[in-house]
Structure formats: C-alpha cells, structure tokens
Write an enzyme that holds these catalytic residues in place. Sequence first.
Site, short mmCIF file in Angstrom:
data_model
loop_
_atom_site.label_atom_id
_atom_site.label_comp_id
_atom_site.label_asym_id
_atom_site.label_seq_id
_atom_site.Cartn_x
_atom_site.Cartn_y
_atom_site.Cartn_z
N HIS A 45 0.81 -1.22 0.00
CA HIS A 45 0.00 0.00 0.00
C HIS A 45 0.85 1.28 0.00
O HIS A 45 0.34 2.37 0.26
CB HIS A 45 -0.99 0.01 1.17
CG HIS A 45 -0.37 -0.03 2.54
ND1 HIS A 45 0.34 1.02 3.07
CD2 HIS A 45 -0.38 -1.00 3.50
CE1 HIS A 45 0.74 0.70 4.30
NE2 HIS A 45 0.32 -0.52 4.58
N LEU A 49 6.78 6.48 -4.45
CA LEU A 49 7.62 7.60 -4.89
C LEU A 49 9.09 7.32 -4.60
O LEU A 49 9.44 6.77 -3.54
CB LEU A 49 7.21 8.89 -4.20
CG LEU A 49 6.00 9.64 -4.78
CD1 LEU A 49 4.71 8.84 -4.58
CD2 LEU A 49 5.86 11.01 -4.12
N VAL A 173 7.86 -17.34 11.39
CA VAL A 173 8.88 -17.62 12.39
C VAL A 173 8.22 -17.53 13.77
O VAL A 173 7.65 -16.49 14.12
CB VAL A 173 10.05 -16.63 12.28
CG1 VAL A 173 11.01 -16.81 13.45
CG2 VAL A 173 10.80 -16.83 10.97
N HIS A 228 -0.99 6.14 7.56
CA HIS A 228 -0.64 7.12 6.53
C HIS A 228 -1.65 7.01 5.38
O HIS A 228 -1.91 5.92 4.88
CB HIS A 228 0.77 6.88 6.01
CG HIS A 228 1.16 7.83 4.92
ND1 HIS A 228 1.32 9.18 5.14
CD2 HIS A 228 1.41 7.63 3.59
CE1 HIS A 228 1.66 9.76 4.01
NE2 HIS A 228 1.71 8.85 3.05
N TYR A 254 2.18 15.74 -1.45
CA TYR A 254 2.91 15.23 -2.62
C TYR A 254 1.91 14.72 -3.64
O TYR A 254 0.77 14.38 -3.31
CB TYR A 254 3.90 14.12 -2.22
CG TYR A 254 3.26 12.90 -1.59
CD1 TYR A 254 2.60 11.93 -2.36
CD2 TYR A 254 3.32 12.69 -0.22
CE1 TYR A 254 2.04 10.80 -1.79
CE2 TYR A 254 2.76 11.57 0.37
CZ TYR A 254 2.11 10.62 -0.42
OH TYR A 254 1.53 9.51 0.16
N TYR A 522 45.19 9.13 23.19
CA TYR A 522 44.19 9.48 22.18
C TYR A 522 44.36 8.52 21.01
O TYR A 522 45.49 8.34 20.51
CB TYR A 522 44.38 10.92 21.72
CG TYR A 522 43.52 11.31 20.54
CD1 TYR A 522 42.14 11.21 20.58
CD2 TYR A 522 44.11 11.78 19.37
CE1 TYR A 522 41.36 11.58 19.49
CE2 TYR A 522 43.34 12.16 18.28
CZ TYR A 522 41.97 12.05 18.34
OH TYR A 522 41.21 12.40 17.26
N ASP A 535 36.51 7.30 17.80
CA ASP A 535 37.54 8.29 18.11
C ASP A 535 37.41 8.59 19.60
O ASP A 535 36.37 9.11 20.03
CB ASP A 535 37.29 9.55 17.27
CG ASP A 535 38.31 10.64 17.51
OD1 ASP A 535 39.48 10.44 17.13
OD2 ASP A 535 37.93 11.68 18.06
N THR A 537 39.47 8.47 23.90
CA THR A 537 40.66 8.41 24.74
C THR A 537 40.60 7.15 25.59
O THR A 537 39.52 6.71 26.01
CB THR A 537 40.78 9.63 25.67
OG1 THR A 537 39.63 9.71 26.52
CG2 THR A 537 40.92 10.90 24.87
N GLU A 637 39.57 17.03 33.07
CA GLU A 637 38.25 16.42 33.18
C GLU A 637 38.22 15.70 34.51
O GLU A 637 39.13 14.91 34.82
CB GLU A 637 38.00 15.45 32.03
CG GLU A 637 37.80 16.15 30.69
CD GLU A 637 37.61 15.18 29.52
OE1 GLU A 637 37.70 13.95 29.75
OE2 GLU A 637 37.38 15.64 28.40
N TYR A 639 36.24 13.21 37.05
CA TYR A 639 35.25 12.13 37.09
C TYR A 639 35.04 11.70 38.53
O TYR A 639 35.97 11.25 39.20
CB TYR A 639 35.73 10.94 36.27
CG TYR A 639 35.85 11.24 34.78
CD1 TYR A 639 34.81 10.95 33.92
CD2 TYR A 639 37.01 11.83 34.27
CE1 TYR A 639 34.91 11.23 32.56
CE2 TYR A 639 37.12 12.12 32.92
CZ TYR A 639 36.07 11.81 32.08
OH TYR A 639 36.16 12.10 30.73
#
Length: 811
Positions: A45, A49, A173, A228, A254, A522, A535, A537, A637, A639
């Site tokens: 359904h 587009l 399933v 929708h 649309y 680092y 990325d 430490t 920093e 902690y």
Amino acid sequence: MEHTRAVIIGGGVGGTSIAYHLAERGWTDIVLVDRAELTSGSTFHSAGLVGQLRSSVTLTKMMMYGAYLYRRLAAETGTDPSWHEVGSLRLASSPERFEELRRQAGWAKTFGLPLDLISAGEAQDRFPLMSTDGVLGAVWLPTDGWLDPSGLAHALAAGARRRGAQIRPHTRVVAIGTDRGRVTGVTVEHKGERGEIATDIVVNAGGMFAPEIGRMVGVTVPIIPMAHQYLFTEPIEGVHPGLPQLRDPDNLVYYREEVGGLCMGGYERDPAPWALDGVPPDFNGKLLAPDMPRFESIMEGAIRRVPAMADAGVNRVINGPEGFTPDNEFILGESEVRGFFVAAGFSAHGIAGAGGIGRQMASWIVDGEPELDLWKMDIRRFGPAYRSQAYTLARSIENYATYYDIHYPNEERLAGRPLRTSPTYEILVGLGASFGEKSGWERPNWFDSNAADGDESLRPRGWAGMLWSPAIGAEALATRRTAGLFDETSFAKLEVGGPGATALLGRMCANDIDRPVGSIVYTQLLNSRGGIEADLTVTRTGPDAYLIVTGTAFGNHDAAWLRKHLPDDGSVALRDVTAARVCFGLWGPRARDILAATTRDDVSDAGFPFLTAREITVGSVPLLALRVTYVGELGWELYAPTEYGRALWTTLWQAGRPHGLVAAGYRAIDALRLEKGYRVWSSDITPDEMPFEAGLGFAVALDKETEFIGRDALVAAKATGPRKRLRCLVLDDPRSVCLGNEPVRVGGDIVGRVTSGGYGFAVERSIAYAYLPPDRAAIGTRGEVEVFGDWIGFEVAREPLYDPDGARIRA
C-alpha cells in the site's frame, strides 16, 4: 534439521532487496520467509515515490543507488517493477524553504546528483496544473521517479531466486534460537507444521512486525506504526504519464500521476499511531478504514497548490500503517545479539531506499561492515530508554508531525524531555542554562545569563544565526581568558578490564595503549578498510584496567564495536559506567589556580603532567582527574561518582568565581575545538576516512608489537599516498558560517564538501573543514565555498589556528 547460511524474515521491499544483494554477493544458500504473501505488510500500500535528494549525504547516495538499480531490474529479472523516470519537483513556498532548497542544491553538486534550481514559472511549465501562488522557486531532479512497490519486491525476489535463494511465503517464524549471545537458528511454521532451520545469520526485515520479532531474542526495535493516507483521483484533464512528481512541503503534500489522475497524499500534523498493543497476527494484505476528517488539512493544502483537486472525483482512499522510528531514520545493522540483524523502520521512504538498504545490509553481513557511514541508521544508536514504548511513541509522533518541516542545524527536539539529567541539572537551570538534548541527556548549549557579555553583531548570517546566542562567544572567550566550567556528564564512559584487556585494546586501537598506569592515549578504532569506527581516549587506570571516554551519542556504537571483538574466554569485561560518574571539564588559563584552591594534591605541571590521570580529592569529593582537553586550554576532566556531583560542582564554582570562572555549554566547546582543529567523529572523521587522510597520523603506531585491525589497509594506503586530505579553510567573510555539506570549489572545480564549520571567537574567523584532493590541498590554496548560493572565498590554512605549538595546554 535444515541448514542455511542466512534466514531473512519479511517479504517486503527490504527483505527481498537483502536477499537479492546477498545472492549477488554469492550467498545463494539463503532462505527468505514471510508470514503471508510477499508484499503483504506495508509494501503493497505504499505510494511508490522515489526521491533521491535527502537530508544526509549517505541517505542520498543510497537513494541514488536505488534509482540506478530500479532502471535495470526489468531487463535483468524479467519482472517489471513499472519504473517511471519522470523526474520530480520540490517547491519552496516560503523564504526559509527556498533557503533550504538552495542549500540542498549546493551540496547535491558534490556527488553528481542531477539537480537544477528553477523558478516558479519553470516549475509550472513542467507541472501545468500547479498554482504558482506563493511559490518562490523549486528544485528539479530529472532522474527521480516512481514505481509499483509490489512489482519492485517481486522483481527483487525474482533476481534472488535466479541466483539460488529460496523464497517461502506463508511461513511464520515462531522462535529464534540463541546460545551465549549468538543466533543459532529459527523455528518456522508452515501449514500447521513446525520445522527448524539452523543458521548463524537472521535478518529481521519484518516491517511493522519487527518489534515482535526482536522480542524473540530480547532486542528492542523502536518502531511505531502510523496510519498514513493518500488518495487516487479520477482522470483529470492535463494529467499524462510523463507528469513529474510534485512535492510541496509547505503545504504538506505530494502528487504523482496514476492512470490519468493524481495520487495525492501528505503528512498531517495530528498523527494516528496504530496497534500500540501489537499488530494483529492476521493483519496481512489489509488496510485501515479511511479517516477523512484527519485528511482534511492535507486536502486543503492540495487544493491550494493544484486547484483542479477541488473538482476531481476520488477513486480510492488508501489508509495503511507504516513503521516510523523515533528519529525518522532507518533501523539497520547487527544488534547486541551476534548474527541477529535488523532492517526495518523505513519511515515512509523505504521504497526509495530499498535498493540501498539491501546493498548496505549485504555488505554488513558478508564483510562485517557496510560500505557507507551508516551511524545515523545504526540500531546501536538507540539506548535503553527506547525500551519504553511511551518514550518511543512521543519521539515518533513528533517526527511524523514535523516530517515536512525545515529542520535547521542545531535544532532541538522537545518530545520526551527531560529524561536523563546530571545531578547538577537544577543548579544549571538556576544559572540560566539553555538546554539541548543528546541520547536522552539534557545538556547546556549555553547559559542565557552570559548573553549580555557576548557580541550580538557576531551573529552569523542565515541559518547559522538562527539557533544561536551571543552567550556562545562570551563563554568561549571566557574559557580562553580565565576559565570555563563544563558539565560533560553525558560523555560516554566505558570500563574495560581483565587479564585480556591490554591485548584486546592493543588489537582494537591504532595507537599504542600499553603504557604505564595513569597514561592517557588518544586513539582511533579502525575497521578492516582502515576507516575510523571510533575516536576516543583510553586511560590506563590499573595493570589490567582501562577507562574509555567517547562522545555522548557514540557510547552504544563504540561499546558494540568492542563487544563484537571480545574474546570468548571471558578474559575481558566491558562495562558502561556513563551514568555512574559525573564529568566536569575545568579549562582555561586560571584552571590550575582554581583546582589548587580546592585540593591538597599536587596539580602543578611537574606533579600532574599533560595526558596523565590521577586519583585526587577536590573539597570532600574523591575523584579521578584526567589532564586532557577538547578546547585547547590548560585543564582537567574530573570524574566522580554521581552522588558527589552537586558537591563537586559547588566546590569548583565557589572556588572559581573570584578567578572569573563562567559556566559554559556545548556550543562554546564546538567553537573552541574548531580553533584547535580537534575532529568530530561522524562529520570530520567517519568509517570512510583513514587517520592519515584526516591528519591523525600522530595517533597511529604502525610499529607497535600488537597488530591492530585496519593496519594492513593503512600500510597499503601509506605506500600509495592519501586519496584526500582534511584541511582547515578560513573564509574571507567572518559572518558566512558553514554548517556542513557545503560544496567546495578550487580552480573552478567542485572538489569536496564541508565536514563541519563555525566561528572561532578568539581568532575572529569563520572556520570550515573539508577533504580536498592532495593536489589541491597545499597550505595557502585559494578556493570558494558555496554558502546558501553565494560563493565565499577561502584560504587553506595551517592548523591549528589557535596556539599552534600547544603551549597553553602544557602550561
């Protein structure tokens, strides 16, 4: 018992595309099962587009591949998906929308998507039925189109079958087996009889049923079905098969052609969630009853833009549920259960995305990683909060209701907030914090109380100046001149420990982490291609113990990447301690004076050097202090266990005020890190880029004893030279600020796109980063960046722009 290489659950466009692409990769011993007939979920359904221009580079590339695939399927498979490459128009009916189109037109240039920015009259020439009232312009995408969604699924299934895959409809399933966190197989039911299929790979492509399938193995798949609606009209004079698609997001609608009439739908402001107690087991190939009162606002917008809609007869109204996610992005990738993959939550753009989804999922399964940076679609982006249906529902409703809205950079969502807060939350509220949210955490973007000390004249032009405050500059400059105190409690924190911890991290990290206790390293974690997967430490807190700190939004991702490589012998334990510890960043030239006033521990440079960590006591608070920075200033920093959070902040605040300490937010951090050239994972660096290309070769230890993941790719790349180089661009106009994805031109040629940008308050320049071809990347090279249609000159600058020798951070 039957054995197969992979079982795919779901016969819609997602599941059939994955089967097609796995078979294309040579995995022919696979089985696709569907509880009913193929396409009986949301696929049948869908409006069909296919629009390629999207909000991100990755998603646009996936859509472009889809259009390429759909063109060839009929000839390849013998099953016609009824591809109509008629092009599409996207209108701008407001100045803000026209700016959005100009921005999209700019970055579409960087990867070759055919696109033209045209006038309202030119749009009407292509779609004569539209009214030009209020239309300021449009983009024309000639290679967009539409197709029959069921035909697409059947064509993909036919292609998979031709290569040996099995397609089994009416096979449900009922259970998924696991052992020690890994998939072992599935139990299926067909015509009342049950059977077992042993397999190491199960792909949940169940659409609306994906949450139910996920629960079989304890995996949360946060999807909400939304009703929708769209309709088909009777034939309208002037409508013909070559009429392009038309989208008018300002009117929420649309259109496309259908048998001489129009197919019209949209995204209303009052969404209708459906089946919150579970999708009925017999809801196959079914629709919901039309809800015309809810459709009235869509119809009003449709008539405004295409007046012929007012008198057109309605042939049929489609009201079908589609699975939406809390952030309107796909849910893809391997879950916390090894071998259990998910491809669901297509959020009304699954038809356009099906080709790209199938290709990327096949790469993920076969190669262990996708070809593209799919972090924004990765199932690992969702945290435990999404086990709550109420939270998932609130976020999903907000996204559906704003589907066609302009989403400005730095926009903040409001639904489901506040959820996760630091112990200092009430203190920060009292200080005037303007909060943003990331991964459910409330985080101060800036403090309104600092705005009076900022400079309003520095507000950037256009979008960059919309969600902005002069407080950002005030906080950044205070950190450079005195000190700033930042609540970074939301930073993700992972503990890695055990007798095998050093060996594991040695294999995972590109840098050498086998250093003395108290060292901070680092480093990046790489994939097999040498691309940057993380990325972060790494701090060695004991002989066999490490603390990893990474970005707020990346904790789940990075933890999953590490867990994927944990040894099976139990020699390494990984624990997420994000919520167990606060983190406060104290940075600036007066940071040592402030910290020394609160502790009897030695915080001198000799006693506490840069990139080291120590246990100290601040006031009455025991904590782990890391001398590290993400803003380019002296500082730490800190902690501490969460229960000490308020006391720690209060101690630092009271000690710091005489020294000019200010409370500062994350937008100041971003401005400060740009001046220092510190990278951001997911924008400046991604799984597609290598450290040498990103200027991070200093964090790679090719000669360390332990061979790390991605090393061979780096060695090969180093021998051949980099494909590109990340460069710092300084713009000629300080108030033209880049937001990311702007096209970059050198010598008249488009050579790249901006990865991130902003204004550096200390250097008083607009800064952008972009990857450039090596032969166009020399320091001093001149070029231009397109910022909302205007080409702004730049010069490639040597980085970092601020404190180039690093004297301030080592003071």
